[in-house]
Enzyme design. Sequence first.
Site, PDB file in Angstrom:
ATOM      1  N   LYS A  11       0.814  -1.207   0.000  1.00 11.18           N
ATOM      2  CA  LYS A  11       0.000   0.000   0.000  1.00 11.18           C
ATOM      3  C   LYS A  11       0.857   1.271   0.000  1.00 11.18           C
ATOM      4  CE  LYS A  11      -3.918  -2.140   2.367  1.00 11.18           C
ATOM      5  NZ  LYS A  11      -4.770  -2.063   3.583  1.00 11.18           N
ATOM      6  N   TYR A  51     -12.343  -1.901  -4.324  1.00  7.74           N
ATOM      7  CA  TYR A  51     -12.913  -1.992  -2.977  1.00  7.74           C
ATOM      8  C   TYR A  51     -14.440  -1.854  -2.973  1.00  7.74           C
ATOM      9  CZ  TYR A  51      -8.237  -1.932  -1.015  1.00  7.74           C
ATOM     10  OH  TYR A  51      -6.939  -2.251  -0.675  1.00  7.74           O
ATOM     11  N   ASN A 114      -1.632   0.094   7.027  1.00  9.10           N
ATOM     12  CA  ASN A 114      -1.131  -1.196   7.493  1.00  9.10           C
ATOM     13  C   ASN A 114      -0.280  -1.936   6.460  1.00  9.10           C
ATOM     14  OD1 ASN A 114      -3.111  -2.159   5.760  1.00  9.10           O
ATOM     15  ND2 ASN A 114      -4.476  -2.817   7.392  1.00  9.10           N
ATOM     16  N   HIS A 117      -2.103  -5.371   1.563  1.00  7.73           N
ATOM     17  CA  HIS A 117      -3.409  -6.000   1.355  1.00  7.73           C
ATOM     18  C   HIS A 117      -3.127  -7.390   0.834  1.00  7.73           C
ATOM     19  CE1 HIS A 117      -7.382  -6.887  -0.405  1.00  7.73           C
ATOM     20  NE2 HIS A 117      -6.664  -7.398  -1.394  1.00  7.73           N
ATOM     21  N   GLU A 128      -9.166 -10.672  -7.813  1.00  4.84           N
ATOM     22  CA  GLU A 128      -8.263  -9.542  -7.611  1.00  4.84           C
ATOM     23  C   GLU A 128      -7.097  -9.569  -8.590  1.00  4.84           C
ATOM     24  OE1 GLU A 128      -9.284  -8.783  -2.904  1.00  4.84           O
ATOM     25  OE2 GLU A 128      -7.393  -9.752  -3.397  1.00  4.84           O
TER      26      GLU A 128
END
Length: 143
Positions: A11, A51, A114, A117, A128
């Site tokens: 990310k 998303y 974080n 993913h 994905e």
Amino acid sequence: MALERTFSIIKPDGVQKNLIGEVIRRFESAGLKIVAARMVQLTQAQAEGFYAVHRERPFFKDLVKYMISGPVVVQVLEGENAVAKNRELMGATDPKKADKGTIRADLASSIEENVVHGSDSAENARNEIAYFFATSDVLARTR
């Protein structure tokens, strides 16, 4: 054990903190092989589409804003039980709840930022991967 593929994103916070190499090292050290990868700057439409499952959740707009805030590294990982192995390597979404030694416990600063993913199922991994990569972009099975 099943040879499978999973999808991963490093990310914006992971890219900005120069953690790409460390995250990849952890994947490879755990026996996951990178069979496709590229750095991209997501558009709002791409992030919203990716998303979309979270569209009705209160954090959706902030998630999209975060995911378009800088470049990301999208990648396909291959290995024995790759989905479960990647989930284990990442740790819990909240780095405060993640097991010591996981990517998020060691490298993430918050539940929002974080670092990574990862797909949560083999079916989602297929979807994905297809969202970001054409079949011809992914190396043939390696084993």
